[in-house]
Write an enzyme that holds these catalytic residues in place. Sequence first.
Site, short mmCIF file in Angstrom:
data_model
loop_
_atom_site.label_atom_id
_atom_site.label_comp_id
_atom_site.label_asym_id
_atom_site.label_seq_id
_atom_site.Cartn_x
_atom_site.Cartn_y
_atom_site.Cartn_z
CB CYS A 58 -0.82 -0.13 1.25
SG CYS A 58 -2.00 1.57 1.38
CB CYS A 62 -9.32 -3.89 -11.43
SG CYS A 62 -9.09 -2.65 -12.71
#
Length: 194
Positions: free
Chosen positions: A108, A180
């Site tokens: 992240c 995605c």
Amino acid sequence: MKKINVQLSLALLLIIGSLTTFSTLGGVVHEPVTTTVKSVSYSFIKDTISKPYNPYYSNTSTKKLRVSNEEWKRVLPADLYAVSRLADTERPFTGKYWETDVKGTYYCAACGFELFRSGAKFSSQCGWPSFFEQANSKSIVFKNDNSYGMQRIEALCGRCDGHLGHLFDDGPEPTGKRYCMNSIALDFIPDSKK
């Protein structure tokens, strides 16, 4: 900007103290480095990303974060804030990872939490990086997203709840899933050459 911050930090350490041998690639420290500056010890952990402007960023912590959007706005670059905290979407075929096929680990970009391994990445031709499975069961959490008149499943970071992208049921085996993702919401550390 990340690379400049890391380079400036390293340049400052070189001026103030002495460093052992190190090398960087896009803000990733590949060799362990330790120095002492005025009785304070600084250590750069092998194969981690340093973001000195973001106190919540860690490639090793799994502690759930509870940070206000106002605080995220203060520590994240504007484009990452727009995607991670406001669920914006980068244009297709423009992100830095949509065509990448290098072996490594994706994290992240807001908090540094491990999300995906490159072995789960595949070419979906949708214009965004796509994966068929997450790194572990806690990497990503999901919520229903009914924005823009569509019914989708939003994929969020399991540590900071930052928006990453969406989950679809049109991926390859063995999962049939397509995560995605927005490239800007991801950081990447290539596997070390052995």
